[in-house]
Scaffold this motif. Structure first.
Motif, PDB file in Angstrom:
ATOM      1  N   GLU A  22      61.338   8.077  -7.405  1.00  0.00           N
ATOM      2  CA  GLU A  22      60.502   9.155  -7.934  1.00  0.00           C
ATOM      3  C   GLU A  22      61.187  10.501  -7.734  1.00  0.00           C
ATOM      4  O   GLU A  22      61.027  11.421  -8.523  1.00  0.00           O
ATOM      5  CB  GLU A  22      59.145   9.160  -7.230  1.00  0.00           C
ATOM      6  CG  GLU A  22      58.268   8.012  -7.638  1.00  0.00           C
ATOM      7  CD  GLU A  22      57.107   7.850  -6.682  1.00  0.00           C
ATOM      8  OE1 GLU A  22      56.112   8.544  -6.846  1.00  0.00           O
ATOM      9  OE2 GLU A  22      57.228   7.032  -5.750  1.00  0.00           O
ATOM     10  N   PRO A  31      63.002   5.087 -11.070  1.00  0.00           N
ATOM     11  CA  PRO A  31      62.325   3.911 -10.521  1.00  0.00           C
ATOM     12  C   PRO A  31      62.584   2.630 -11.304  1.00  0.00           C
ATOM     13  O   PRO A  31      62.759   1.556 -10.708  1.00  0.00           O
ATOM     14  CB  PRO A  31      60.845   4.289 -10.594  1.00  0.00           C
ATOM     15  CG  PRO A  31      60.821   5.774 -10.615  1.00  0.00           C
ATOM     16  CD  PRO A  31      62.078   6.199 -11.312  1.00  0.00           C
ATOM     17  N   GLU A  32      62.636   2.709 -12.638  1.00  0.00           N
ATOM     18  CA  GLU A  32      62.782   1.474 -13.415  1.00  0.00           C
ATOM     19  C   GLU A  32      64.140   0.835 -13.183  1.00  0.00           C
ATOM     20  O   GLU A  32      64.242  -0.380 -13.003  1.00  0.00           O
ATOM     21  CB  GLU A  32      62.553   1.778 -14.905  1.00  0.00           C
ATOM     22  CG  GLU A  32      61.070   1.929 -15.202  1.00  0.00           C
ATOM     23  CD  GLU A  32      60.784   2.351 -16.630  1.00  0.00           C
ATOM     24  OE1 GLU A  32      61.569   3.125 -17.200  1.00  0.00           O
ATOM     25  OE2 GLU A  32      59.742   1.928 -17.162  1.00  0.00           O
ATOM     26  N   ARG A  68      64.193  -0.766  -9.794  1.00  0.00           N
ATOM     27  CA  ARG A  68      63.478  -2.044  -9.763  1.00  0.00           C
ATOM     28  C   ARG A  68      64.330  -3.146 -10.371  1.00  0.00           C
ATOM     29  O   ARG A  68      64.402  -4.245  -9.836  1.00  0.00           O
ATOM     30  CB  ARG A  68      62.156  -1.933 -10.532  1.00  0.00           C
ATOM     31  CG  ARG A  68      61.093  -1.276  -9.718  1.00  0.00           C
ATOM     32  CD  ARG A  68      59.738  -1.294 -10.398  1.00  0.00           C
ATOM     33  NE  ARG A  68      58.951  -0.227  -9.813  1.00  0.00           N
ATOM     34  CZ  ARG A  68      58.578   0.865 -10.443  1.00  0.00           C
ATOM     35  NH1 ARG A  68      58.869   1.021 -11.713  1.00  0.00           N
ATOM     36  NH2 ARG A  68      57.910   1.793  -9.814  1.00  0.00           N
ATOM     37  N   THR A  96      54.751  -1.703 -12.518  1.00  0.00           N
ATOM     38  CA  THR A  96      56.013  -1.945 -11.825  1.00  0.00           C
ATOM     39  C   THR A  96      56.693  -3.254 -12.214  1.00  0.00           C
ATOM     40  O   THR A  96      57.880  -3.405 -11.980  1.00  0.00           O
ATOM     41  CB  THR A  96      55.804  -1.988 -10.298  1.00  0.00           C
ATOM     42  OG1 THR A  96      55.006  -3.115  -9.968  1.00  0.00           O
ATOM     43  CG2 THR A  96      55.144  -0.734  -9.786  1.00  0.00           C
ATOM     44  N   ARG A 138      54.550   8.501 -12.529  1.00  0.00           N
ATOM     45  CA  ARG A 138      55.867   8.837 -11.972  1.00  0.00           C
ATOM     46  C   ARG A 138      56.426   7.659 -11.211  1.00  0.00           C
ATOM     47  O   ARG A 138      57.607   7.353 -11.298  1.00  0.00           O
ATOM     48  CB  ARG A 138      55.724  10.007 -10.996  1.00  0.00           C
ATOM     49  CG  ARG A 138      55.863  11.358 -11.607  1.00  0.00           C
ATOM     50  CD  ARG A 138      55.955  12.381 -10.495  1.00  0.00           C
ATOM     51  NE  ARG A 138      57.333  12.737 -10.297  1.00  0.00           N
ATOM     52  CZ  ARG A 138      57.793  13.956 -10.479  1.00  0.00           C
ATOM     53  NH1 ARG A 138      56.979  14.926 -10.830  1.00  0.00           N
ATOM     54  NH2 ARG A 138      59.056  14.233 -10.283  1.00  0.00           N
ATOM     55  N   PHE A 139      55.540   7.018 -10.445  1.00  0.00           N
ATOM     56  CA  PHE A 139      55.956   5.870  -9.656  1.00  0.00           C
ATOM     57  C   PHE A 139      56.445   4.756 -10.585  1.00  0.00           C
ATOM     58  O   PHE A 139      57.411   4.061 -10.292  1.00  0.00           O
ATOM     59  CB  PHE A 139      54.793   5.403  -8.781  1.00  0.00           C
ATOM     60  CG  PHE A 139      55.035   4.107  -8.059  1.00  0.00           C
ATOM     61  CD1 PHE A 139      56.079   3.980  -7.166  1.00  0.00           C
ATOM     62  CD2 PHE A 139      54.212   3.019  -8.271  1.00  0.00           C
ATOM     63  CE1 PHE A 139      56.301   2.782  -6.503  1.00  0.00           C
ATOM     64  CE2 PHE A 139      54.428   1.831  -7.616  1.00  0.00           C
ATOM     65  CZ  PHE A 139      55.484   1.717  -6.723  1.00  0.00           C
ATOM     66  N   ALA A 140      55.778   4.619 -11.723  1.00  0.00           N
ATOM     67  CA  ALA A 140      56.189   3.587 -12.670  1.00  0.00           C
ATOM     68  C   ALA A 140      57.547   3.901 -13.279  1.00  0.00           C
ATOM     69  O   ALA A 140      58.220   3.002 -13.771  1.00  0.00           O
ATOM     70  CB  ALA A 140      55.142   3.446 -13.770  1.00  0.00           C
ATOM     71  N   GLY A 141      57.934   5.174 -13.244  1.00  0.00           N
ATOM     72  CA  GLY A 141      59.236   5.527 -13.784  1.00  0.00           C
ATOM     73  C   GLY A 141      59.180   6.537 -14.916  1.00  0.00           C
ATOM     74  O   GLY A 141      60.174   6.768 -15.589  1.00  0.00           O
TER      75      GLY A 141
END
Lengths: 506, 358
Positions: free
Chosen positions: A304, A324-325, A328, A357, B240-243
């Motif tokens: 983030e 984040p993507e 992951r 997610t 945001r956390f998801a990207g």
């Protein structure tokens, strides 16, 4: 009938739509007694004290304070009757000084100078070092709590209610608090102490009333029982012991090198030169009092917040500049502390929340297109594997209890088989059963060869889970130490000890 | 003191019911207003809401429904995407004007070439013009944190000045005997946007509006980008956390709504309006905001709301002609509609309680 008790409840009942929060609750708090109110989240502790403090009115039953009927219409009436309460979340103004904050909370504050003298007096009498002229913004959580306590003490309460007071304290600060409470109790004040921490109740409380499902299930002297039996009374059954076996640390998975980051917001904490190494099969515990950079560290690891190149490496690949993507996809997953609004979208169904997610790793999103049946199947799989109590995957996240949503959020990440999982406060506000399930799932994940970082304020949890322990203090991470053989005292010193242990300035 | 307390039991049905209630309340309040002004309220309401579709002159006004609804729906479907994400483009009117100018510029530069590529090139230029005008508030927000609400709104007035300059200056018709305004594109076959099926009012803008409805429905319900937009609107931190990068989302939403508004402007100037004048902007960009909200930011809702608002335009004009109602009637109706909608929305989500302040 003569009644020596400061406070007595007789057959108290309270219902909310669909929930019987309290049912026929009776107990008494004697003068000079530190009386623990023990129970899981949702056992009815909060409802009960809210009734005593005049925030909620009981449907049935009777409360007596010093033998007189106690039916406060609002907190002001409760305070006037001699009840004071220190809440888990403080209500202080950062921009004002200690003395100004205390004056704001009083019905008829004395002149400023007289008040400062009284604050200094009380803080010395009860061993609560505090300088009345300091601004609240500069105080640690422990010092802020002292402000709240002194505000209560200035009213000379007959009954002092403390709501989970040690959850924000270092062990040294907690010891200081208990010394103060003991002094108060010796002076005849009755103290009602709410907690689910068994050890501190066993060492510091005279009597414990245990609530389960809104009903008093037992009342005992906690010193006569082991933490295990108390836990069994609290959850109504034997706790399954945590299984730590079968883990071996392997190759290095995650390396963080010289990670520094300015505070993302005015009230945030800057990260200063964070360095850590995480191996396969290992659980690294990061302790620290809230607000010392936990959220920022998680955000830097989840992606983030992007950091300088070369600061975050997963199996040798530099992920520092990735979002984040991409992280992951590479196998670095995270579960933030705040379940509603950060780890999950409150209004979205559980099915939709898997898309937050798990899109890439579970093939729920292909070339931008959402595969809803697949998402639904994955949500169902998480619900089944983690025993999430919910009508189904179509239920909105906000309709789940804290513990169930936490199981879902952790399960959503764990079942993606991450290489490294970072969790912040994985069992915060979660009932004991769900907490045990979450912890076991993290151990199982590590056993399968992943690396896990647990950021938590719950030291018992960190001692139970982690192989190595380090402390986060004002954005700095201490060197890790093997958890085995570490005492609470040593941990307290690693956490920066008690803030403001110096004698109060007069 | 009056306080608003959130309701915990908002029924899903109310989501659909409030727009209908707002329309009925608008009719009622409008009727009362007309009665006070000395008009026959029943006749006035019938003239506005019934006669355009089924009245004696409906043969003329019915095709107008699609002509007016197309730009509203096209613009609103773009706006709704941004509104879902909490990105407030209030300046679609400006993007509409710039799109019209950019598209017309292609036609005027090519005049009088007869090639087939001219109209498609105009559509692309119109979308690009609106997109560029929408990117100004997007970039200012991303770089300096400027409010996109204020910047996009103020850029409407800049766009209006540019339109006036064009009409009196660079785009003035050289064969127009000194009259302000560009060549009439309706008389330039390669650049015109004609009625596709006679008597329906359907031009290419209507086709584009339907495509926009389908495309935004697909985006919002089937595509991960739409999922991220919805998440960002409700829980920005979770997004945001998801990207989701907030900057990307701001640029996407303002760019998309700008491009659709620009296309709407082009279809209008190449079709029903015919030319660039200083009056290019007729308020579709603002009315589309009402359409988006009345349609619950949902593609199907926007389709219905666009037709309804188009009806108030046509009915209002009809009422001016036949009943001598003032020209402001339409704006009053549209304003009341938004007012009642927001009011009923508030009441479905909050309870009003009176409480003595402690």
């Amino acid at each position: 009938m003569t009644d020596a008790a400061v406070f007595r409840a007789r057959g108290i009942g309270k219902s909310y739509p669909g929930v019987r929060a309290n049912d026929d609750v009776s107990f008494a708090v004697e003068p000079g007694e530190i009386h623990a109110l023990l129970g899981e989240n949702g056992a009815g502790k909060s409802t009960l004290v809210k009734m005593i403090y005049g925030l909620v009115r009981p449907d049935q039953g009777q409360m007596l304070l010093n033998g007189q009927p106690h039916q406060p219409a609002d907190p002001r009436a409760a305070r006037a009757a001699g009840v004071a309460m220190v809440f888990q979340h403080f209500s202080l103004f950062d921009a004002l000084t200690v003395a100004e904050n205390i004056a704001l909370g009083m019905e008829n504050p004395p002149p400023r100078r007289a008040l400062s003298v009284r604050i200094a007096q009380v803080s010395q009498d009860f061993g609560l070092p505090l300088n009345p002229a300091r601004r609240v913004a500069t105080l640690s959580a422990g010092e802020r709590q002292r402000v709240e306590i002194i505000r209560c003490l200035l009213q000379n309460p007959r009954l002092l209610i403390m709501d989970e007071p040690t959850s924000v304290l270092t062990p040294q600060e907690a010891d200081l608090l208990f010394a103060t409470l003991r002094k108060l109790a010796d002076g005849g004040t009755a103290i009602l102490y709410i907690s689910h921490k068994l050890e501190e109740i066993r060492t510091h409380c005279d009597r414990a009333t245990i609530l389960r499902g809104g009903v008093v299930v037992d009342s005992c002297d906690p010193r006569d029982h082991s933490a295990r039996t108390l836990a069994a009374m609290m959850v109504g059954g034997e706790m399954r012991p945590i299984d730590r076996s079968g883990r071996q640390s392997g190759e290095v998975l995650l390396q963080v090198r010289a990670l520094s980051q300015a505070a993302p917001a005015a009230e945030g904490t800057a990260l200063k030169g964070i360095a850590l190494t995480l191996r396969a099969g290992e659980i690294l515990g990061i302790g620290g009092v809230a607000g010392n950079g936990q959220d920022e560290l998680l955000a830097a690891l989840s992606g983030e917040i992007r950091s300088a190149a070369g600061t975050i490496l997963l199996e040798g690949a530099d992920l520092s500049r990735q979002g984040p993507e991409a992280r992951r996809s590479a196998g670095l997953l995270a579960a933030p502390e705040d379940r509603l609004g950060h780890a999950a979208v409150p209004d979205f169904s559980l099915t939709d929340n898997t898309l937050l997610t798990a899109g890439a790793r579970k093939g729920l999103v292909r070339r931008g297109l959402i595969d809803r049946p697949a998402a639904r199947a994955y949500a169902e799989a998480v619900i089944r594997a983690f025993d999430v109590r919910t009508p189904g995957p179509g239920t909105a996240a906000k309709a789940l209890s804290g513990g169930n949503l936490q199981k879902f959020v952790i399960g959503r990440e764990v079942m993606q088989a991450p290489r490294v999982l970072v969790v912040n406060q994985p069992t915060w506000g979660v009932d004991a059963g769900a907490a045990a399930a979450v912890r076991q799932s993290l151990l199982d994940l590590a056993r399968s060869g992943a690396g896990v970082i647990v950021i938590s304020q719950d030291l018992d949890e960190l001692l139970e889970l982690s192989d190595r322990f380090c402390a986060l203090n004002e954005g700095r991470l201490s060197d890790p130490r093997p958890t085995e053989g570490l005492t609470l005292d040593q941990i307290g010193l690693m956490l920066g000890g008690a803030h403001g242990m110096e004698v109060a300035h007069l | 003191m009056i306080r608003l307390v959130p309701r915990t039991d908002t029924a899903a049905l109310l989501q659909v019911a409030t727009p209908v209630m707002a329309v009925l309340a608008t009719m009622l309040a409008g009727g009362i207003l007309f009665a006070i002004m000395g008009y026959d309220p029943v006749a006035a309401i019938r003239t506005i809401f019934w006669d355009p579709l089924f009245g004696p002159a409906s043969g003329y006004s019915r095709p107008q429904l699609l002509v007016k609804a197309a730009p509203l729906i096209l613009i609103a479907s773009g706006l709704a995407v941004g509104f879902r994400a909490g990105i407030w483009n209030i300046g679609a009117e400006g993007q509409y004007i710039i799109g019209a100018i950019a598209g017309a510029a292609v036609a005027l530069a090519a005049y009088p070439a007869p090639e087939m590529w001219i109209f498609p090139a105009m559509v692309i230029a119109g979308a690009a013009g609106g997109w560029a005008w929408g990117m100004i508030p997007a970039l200012l927000r991303n770089w300096f944190g400027a409010s996109e609400i204020l910047v996009s709104l103020m850029l409407v007035y800049v766009a209006q000045r540019i339109a006036a300059w064009m009409a009196f200056g660079p785009m003035k018709n050289p064969e127009g005997f000194g009259m302000p305004g560009s060549r009439n594109l309706q008389q330039y076959p390669a650049a015109s946007n004609p009625e596709l099926i006679a008597g329906t009012g359907a031009h290419w803008g209507v086709v584009a509006a339907l495509v926009a409805i389908l495309a935004t429905w697909f985006l919002m319900s089937r595509h991960i980008r739409g999922f991220h937009i919805r998440a960002a609107g409700i829980a920005p931190r979770a997004a945001r956390f998801a990207g989701v990068k907030p900057e990307t989302l701001v640029a996407f939403c303002l760019g998309l709504s700008g491009a659709l508004a620009g296309m709407a402007g082009l279809f209008e100037v190449a079709g029903p309006a015919g030319q660039i004048t200083d009056q290019v902007g007729v308020g579709y960009g603002f009315t589309a905001i009402i359409v988006a909200f009345l349609g619950r930011l949902h593609p199907v809702g926007i389709l219905l709301a666009g037709l309804l608002l188009a009806l108030t335009y046509i009915g209002g004009e009809l009422a001016q002609l036949t009943l001598n109602l003032p020209a402001a009637t339409v704006q009053v109706f549209q304003g009341m509609l938004l007012f009642f909608l927001l009011g009923f929305d508030l009441l479905t989500r909050f309870r009003i309680t009176r409480r003595v302040t402690a």
